[in-house]
Design an enzyme around this catalytic site. Structure first.
Site, PDB file in Angstrom:
ATOM      1  CG  HIS A 260      -2.276   0.972   1.057  1.00 47.25           C
ATOM      2  ND1 HIS A 260      -2.476   1.728   2.031  1.00 47.25           N
ATOM      3  CD2 HIS A 260      -3.097   0.896   0.136  1.00 47.25           C
ATOM      4  CE1 HIS A 260      -3.514   2.296   1.613  1.00 47.25           C
ATOM      5  NE2 HIS A 260      -3.937   1.893   0.367  1.00 47.25           N
ATOM      6  CE  LYS A 262      -1.867   5.012  -1.720  1.00 44.74           C
ATOM      7  NZ  LYS A 262      -1.566   3.354  -1.558  1.00 44.74           N
ATOM      8  CG  HIS A 488      -7.159   8.151  -1.510  1.00 46.36           C
ATOM      9  ND1 HIS A 488      -6.025   7.944  -1.768  1.00 46.36           N
ATOM     10  CD2 HIS A 488      -7.887   6.929  -1.538  1.00 46.36           C
ATOM     11  CE1 HIS A 488      -5.641   6.527  -1.592  1.00 46.36           C
ATOM     12  NE2 HIS A 488      -6.719   5.937  -1.573  1.00 46.36           N
ATOM     13  CE  LYS A 490      -4.805   6.363   2.582  1.00 44.65           C
ATOM     14  NZ  LYS A 490      -5.774   6.632   1.591  1.00 44.65           N
TER      15      LYS A 490
END
Length: 602
Positions: A260, A262, A488, A490
């Site tokens: 996950h 990026k 989107h 966090k």
């Protein structure tokens, strides 16, 4: 089964087990399809996008200084959900009321399809148990139209909105070179232009190649991904026109773990740069969602003959970045690891907070996940008088299974981490505010109900943890102009009681889940982490401050302000008794969204 709560009545079928029932590490498990759906209703309906394609097949050229073009790039991105295949091959299309937005179709997104953007949506709900309420995909009865080249997601302002956009709308712009925090928000289509300056862009492989000047379009790119089987084959197929693009597969040894992270590493002739961000690097993630990124300075090369220990920052960013890359155990990354060793990262003022899959004991327990964050807060923050009144804020776009009550994880080990301030022995119990969009937030967003496809909180998980919803607060971001751009991004932080100061701030890929942050096992003698995640932690001491002042007016962007640009409004707005958290796989057909659509899973 029907369930009443202060946030509405849900009808559900049999639910999946909690995390505790998952197979042990090493069990071979395939992820089930979670198809998209379409509705049949007198009103115009929208087909909820199925699981979001999370390709690392997306790369980007970041051009903070126009003269510097990357010589080569390392892109570390999220895995592509196996179940997105149907969306990729046959995207659902729909039209809306002409009175609202004109004729509109759902974009094929250059092969990425509509999808669910967070691969760690539910630890325990991915098993696809027979009888569970998993929607089934149905094709639109309308004849499919051919894809329009460069088709853009719709705007509530209508298609004429795009006519005034400059040709370089999606190209990177130059942020202030003396920016203090190097933390940015993405551009958002459909906002007043004053909220859209000073940002970078990231897209898929084809888009990335187009962003390079023609003479640089064959520079090497290495992409780290978590795809397997069919998804991996699609990824390789997508890159066939680009022979300079190579791949490195991340090892996922624990069931239901995901890749996950990026991140991009960009190598220039003058040095290299690190970008850590929250976007999945697919086109749909960057138009009308709120995303964030941290961009490093340009790190220069060390003089020849320098030792490996040289070029370290006060935050040990170089050491931690090398350790994170080494955790992949991938020969393909050795070249990049060596390059990093040869560069000077001493200007870095943030701490790296990563997660990598595994079960850790002893001192290794504090290397990854929330125990890593706890250790950093213990060592690099200071106790604050009256800290029991300093709230903790968590903001995210996906929620995993956390147990039958708050003591199982959230108010136990995770809250202890988030409330750590220096070496204080005080075990305070401050307010905890969790920001997650309500149904109304999604309905009135720029995208309307389709924005909910990137907020994968399932009914199977939600009905098992109704206690959690008393923590929820609305997504409101008027200060950054992004109230209608669903998050989107966090972020996690600790604020003063009057919400004017920050004790620390974290931007990360990690959502609210045990898979992302890790969970203690064996009477707290072991921590188990399922997924790869990465973020950066800002602490005031690294910036010669005692606290970060909150920047109340971050736009237009200014290099002179010392205030921290929190991406949403403070104080947070608590859910009202009528508000419901967005649940992606139940219908919403009582009121149309901003495009006249309703949301009805089959």
């Amino acid at each position: 089964m029907s369930q009443d709560s202060q946030h509405g009545k849900w009808t559900i079928s049999s639910s999946d087990d909690d995390d505790e029932g998952l197979p042990p590490s090493g069990t071979a498990t395939s992820k089930p399809h979670r198809p998209a759906v379409s509705s049949h209703s007198p009103r115009q309906s929208v087909s909820p996008p199925g699981p979001k394609l999370e390709p690392a097949s997306a790369a980007v050229e970041v051009k903070p200084e126009p003269a510097k073009t990357p010589v080569s790039s390392l892109v570390i991105g999220s895995e592509a959900r196996q179940s997105a295949a149907m969306n990729q091959l046959n995207p659902v299309k729909y039209e809306t009321s002409p009175s609202l937005a004109g004729k509109r179709k759902k974009e094929a997104s250059d092969g990425s399809g509509w999808a669910l953007s967070d691969s760690d949506d539910d630890d325990g709900d991915v098993k696809g148990k027979s009888g569970s309420n998993v929607p089934k995909r149905a094709l639109s009865p309308k004849t499919k139209k051919p894809k329009v080249e460069n088709e853009r997601p719709p705007s509530p302002h209508g298609r004429l909105y795009y006519i005034e956009e400059p040709e370089d709308f999606f190209e990177s712009s130059v942020p202030c070179l003396n920016d203090t925090y190097r933390f940015y928000l993405n551009k958002v289509t459909g906002l007043d232009r004053k909220y859209n300056n000073g940002f970078n862009y990231c897209f898929d492989i084809a888009w990335m190649v187009k962003q390079y000047p023609s003479e640089f379009r064959d520079r090497p790119v290495l992409i780290v991904h978590g795809d397997k089987r069919e998804a991996k084959a699609r990824l390789i197929q997508q890159a066939q026109p680009f022979p300079h693009v190579r791949f490195c597969q991340a090892k996922l040894d624990i069931a239901f773990g995901t890749h996950h992270t990026k991140m991009m590493l960009l190598w220039y002739e003058e040095g290299f740069r690190v970008i850590i961000l929250t976007s999945n690097l697919i086109r749909a993630d960057w138009y009308q969602k709120t995303q964030g990124m941290w961009m490093s300075p340009l790190f220069p090369r060390l003089p020849k003959g320098s030792s490996v220990s040289e070029g370290e920052s006060p935050t040990f960013f170089k050491r931690d970045l090398l350790e994170y890359l080494a955790s992949y155990r991938a020969p393909e990354l050795e070249e990049w690891i060596q390059r990093i060793k040869e560069h000077d990262l001493s200007e870095t003022r943030v701490y790296l907070v990563g997660s990598t899959p595994g079960r850790y004991v002893g001192s290794d327990m504090e290397r990854w996940g929330h125990l890593r964050l706890r250790r950093l807060l213990y060592e690099h923050t200071e106790p604050i008088p009256g800290e029991e009144r300093w709230p903790v804020i968590g903001q995210f776009s996906s929620i995993g299974s956390m147990g039958l009550d708050k003591t199982k994880w959230l108010a136990g080990e995770f809250q202890r981490t988030l409330t750590t301030l220096g070496k204080s022995s005080l075990r305070s119990d401050p307010p905890v505010h969790l920001l997650y969009p309500s149904v109304e937030d999604v309905r009135t967003s720029l995208e309307g109900y389709p924005a909910g496809g990137s907020l994968p909180y399932s009914i199977q998980t939600a009905q098992k943890q109704l206690w959690l919803h008393s923590y929820f607060h609305r997504w409101k971001a008027n200060t950054t102009g992004r109230s209608h751009a669903m998050p989107h991004i966090k972020t996690y932080m600790r604020t003063s009681p009057d919400f004017t100061q920050l004790a620390w701030f974290l931007v990360t890929s990690a959502n609210l889940s045990k898979a992302a942050w890790g969970a203690l096992e064996k009477n707290n003698t072991q921590v188990m982490v399922r997924s790869y995640e990465l973020g950066v932690l800002f602490v005031p001491s690294a910036f010669d401050l005692k606290t970060f002042p909150v920047h109340r007016n971050p736009f237009p962007v200014s290099s002179s302000s010392s205030g921290f640009p929190v991406p949403f409004d403070l104080p947070p707005t608590c859910y009202s008794p009528k508000d419901q958290p967005w649940i992606w796989n139940i219908p919403y057909n009582q009121a149309p969204d901003t495009h006249g659509n309703i949301w009805v899973p089959s």
